[in-house]
Structures are given as C-alpha cells and as structure tokens.
Write a protein that holds these residues in place. Structure first.
Motif, PDB file in Angstrom:
ATOM      1  N   GLU A 177      27.743  28.605  30.218  1.00  0.00           N
ATOM      2  CA  GLU A 177      29.101  28.947  30.656  1.00  0.00           C
ATOM      3  C   GLU A 177      30.010  29.247  29.468  1.00  0.00           C
ATOM      4  N   GLU A 178      29.987  28.384  28.461  1.00  0.00           N
ATOM      5  CA  GLU A 178      30.874  28.558  27.307  1.00  0.00           C
ATOM      6  C   GLU A 178      30.523  29.815  26.517  1.00  0.00           C
ATOM      7  N   ALA A 179      29.240  30.114  26.389  1.00  0.00           N
ATOM      8  CA  ALA A 179      28.837  31.328  25.677  1.00  0.00           C
ATOM      9  C   ALA A 179      29.369  32.574  26.386  1.00  0.00           C
ATOM     10  N   ALA A 180      29.336  32.569  27.711  1.00  0.00           N
ATOM     11  CA  ALA A 180      29.847  33.702  28.474  1.00  0.00           C
ATOM     12  C   ALA A 180      31.366  33.830  28.324  1.00  0.00           C
ATOM     13  N   GLU A 181      32.054  32.699  28.269  1.00  0.00           N
ATOM     14  CA  GLU A 181      33.519  32.710  28.194  1.00  0.00           C
ATOM     15  C   GLU A 181      34.047  33.012  26.797  1.00  0.00           C
ATOM     16  N   SER A 182      33.452  32.397  25.782  1.00  0.00           N
ATOM     17  CA  SER A 182      34.036  32.489  24.441  1.00  0.00           C
ATOM     18  C   SER A 182      33.428  33.571  23.558  1.00  0.00           C
ATOM     19  N   GLY A 183      32.254  34.076  23.907  1.00  0.00           N
ATOM     20  CA  GLY A 183      31.637  35.142  23.113  1.00  0.00           C
ATOM     21  C   GLY A 183      31.427  34.784  21.657  1.00  0.00           C
ATOM     22  N   PRO A 184      30.667  33.727  21.374  1.00  0.00           N
ATOM     23  CA  PRO A 184      30.473  33.312  19.981  1.00  0.00           C
ATOM     24  C   PRO A 184      29.625  34.319  19.194  1.00  0.00           C
ATOM     25  N   ASP A 185      29.778  34.274  17.872  1.00  0.00           N
ATOM     26  CA  ASP A 185      28.964  35.096  16.972  1.00  0.00           C
ATOM     27  C   ASP A 185      27.658  34.398  16.614  1.00  0.00           C
ATOM     28  N   LEU A 186      27.624  33.074  16.813  1.00  0.00           N
ATOM     29  CA  LEU A 186      26.457  32.253  16.485  1.00  0.00           C
ATOM     30  C   LEU A 186      26.492  31.005  17.356  1.00  0.00           C
ATOM     31  N   ILE A 187      25.320  30.529  17.750  1.00  0.00           N
ATOM     32  CA  ILE A 187      25.216  29.291  18.511  1.00  0.00           C
ATOM     33  C   ILE A 187      24.284  28.344  17.770  1.00  0.00           C
ATOM     34  N   LEU A 188      24.744  27.112  17.557  1.00  0.00           N
ATOM     35  CA  LEU A 188      23.883  26.035  17.065  1.00  0.00           C
ATOM     36  C   LEU A 188      23.481  25.231  18.291  1.00  0.00           C
ATOM     37  N   MET A 189      22.199  25.223  18.614  1.00  0.00           N
ATOM     38  CA  MET A 189      21.709  24.672  19.879  1.00  0.00           C
ATOM     39  C   MET A 189      20.720  23.536  19.647  1.00  0.00           C
ATOM     40  N   ASP A 190      21.068  22.358  20.142  1.00  0.00           N
ATOM     41  CA  ASP A 190      20.123  21.242  20.146  1.00  0.00           C
ATOM     42  C   ASP A 190      19.021  21.562  21.157  1.00  0.00           C
ATOM     43  N   ILE A 191      17.797  21.251  20.837  1.00  0.00           N
ATOM     44  CA  ILE A 191      16.679  21.534  21.750  1.00  0.00           C
ATOM     45  C   ILE A 191      16.640  20.502  22.873  1.00  0.00           C
ATOM     46  N   ASN A 192      16.762  19.240  22.525  1.00  0.00           N
ATOM     47  CA  ASN A 192      16.660  18.158  23.503  1.00  0.00           C
ATOM     48  C   ASN A 192      18.045  17.771  23.999  1.00  0.00           C
ATOM     49  N   LEU A 193      18.428  18.321  25.132  1.00  0.00           N
ATOM     50  CA  LEU A 193      19.739  18.056  25.708  1.00  0.00           C
ATOM     51  C   LEU A 193      19.597  17.221  26.967  1.00  0.00           C
ATOM     52  N   SER A 194      20.621  16.430  27.246  1.00  0.00           N
ATOM     53  CA  SER A 194      20.640  15.720  28.519  1.00  0.00           C
ATOM     54  C   SER A 194      21.016  16.715  29.613  1.00  0.00           C
ATOM     55  N   GLY A 195      20.610  16.428  30.812  1.00  0.00           N
ATOM     56  CA  GLY A 195      20.919  17.333  31.915  1.00  0.00           C
ATOM     57  C   GLY A 195      19.693  18.069  32.405  1.00  0.00           C
ATOM     58  N   PRO A 196      19.874  18.922  33.393  1.00  0.00           N
ATOM     59  CA  PRO A 196      18.735  19.570  34.039  1.00  0.00           C
ATOM     60  C   PRO A 196      18.046  20.654  33.206  1.00  0.00           C
ATOM     61  N   ILE A 197      18.743  21.249  32.221  1.00  0.00           N
ATOM     62  CA  ILE A 197      18.075  22.269  31.397  1.00  0.00           C
ATOM     63  C   ILE A 197      18.197  21.900  29.921  1.00  0.00           C
ATOM     64  N   ASP A 198      17.138  22.156  29.172  1.00  0.00           N
ATOM     65  CA  ASP A 198      17.146  21.852  27.745  1.00  0.00           C
ATOM     66  C   ASP A 198      17.700  23.041  26.957  1.00  0.00           C
ATOM     67  N   GLY A 199      17.730  22.893  25.650  1.00  0.00           N
ATOM     68  CA  GLY A 199      18.287  23.931  24.797  1.00  0.00           C
ATOM     69  C   GLY A 199      17.513  25.228  24.827  1.00  0.00           C
ATOM     70  N   ILE A 200      16.208  25.150  24.983  1.00  0.00           N
ATOM     71  CA  ILE A 200      15.399  26.368  25.012  1.00  0.00           C
ATOM     72  C   ILE A 200      15.694  27.170  26.275  1.00  0.00           C
ATOM     73  N   GLU A 201      15.785  26.510  27.414  1.00  0.00           N
ATOM     74  CA  GLU A 201      16.115  27.211  28.654  1.00  0.00           C
ATOM     75  C   GLU A 201      17.541  27.756  28.613  1.00  0.00           C
ATOM     76  N   ALA A 202      18.459  26.986  28.057  1.00  0.00           N
ATOM     77  CA  ALA A 202      19.836  27.471  27.921  1.00  0.00           C
ATOM     78  C   ALA A 202      19.863  28.729  27.056  1.00  0.00           C
TER      79      ALA A 202
END
Length: 81
Positions: free
Chosen positions: A39-64
């Motif tokens: 959601e945030e990537a769609a809203e803010s349009g970042p130039d770079l994302i630092l993504m943790d692989i192991n995230l809490s919640g239904p989808i992990d960083g790779i799926e995100a």
C-alpha cells in the motif's frame, strides 16, 4: 531520493531511518508488514525500498516485493537478521 523502510522490528527500523537521514535521504515511510509495504509503495512512490524478508503478518517480504514489482519498477534491497 525517497526510501521506504519495511521492517517489523521497531528499533531496527528506527536505526535504519536514522542512518538514511544522516545520508541526506528522505524516508517516505516506515511500515511493519508486507501488506502495508504494498500500500505505501503505491501511495508514496519511493525510489528505493529496504525490505525485511521475515515479516509478521500474512505475507513475507518476498511476496510483498513480488506484488510491488507487479505494479511498478523500483529497486528493492532485502535485509534480514
């Protein structure tokens, strides 16, 4: 440059945010889960994302990352402990 931080460990996220700000980069968001990252990537349009692989919640960083890249091309750097 605008950077989105996706990290579920708040102290790690704060540390990354501090380092990026010291490097004169704009942190456009800090989110703790994969769904929020999409959601945030769609809203803010970042130039770079630092993504943790192991995230809490239904989808992990790779799926995100897959969902984000299906919409837009943005570099993603995976981070993990």
């Amino acid at each position: 440059r605008r950077v989105l931080i996706v990290e579920d460990e708040i102290f790690v996220a704060w540390h990354l945010e501090s380092l990026l700000q010291e490097a004169q980069l704009d942190v456009c968001g800090v989110v703790p889960d994969g769904e929020g990252a999409v959601e945030e990537a769609a809203e803010s349009g970042p130039d770079l994302i630092l993504m943790d692989i192991n995230l809490s919640g239904p989808i992990d960083g790779i799926e995100a990352a897959r969902r984000i890249l299906a919409r837009e091309q943005v570099p993603i750097i995976f981070i993990t402990a």
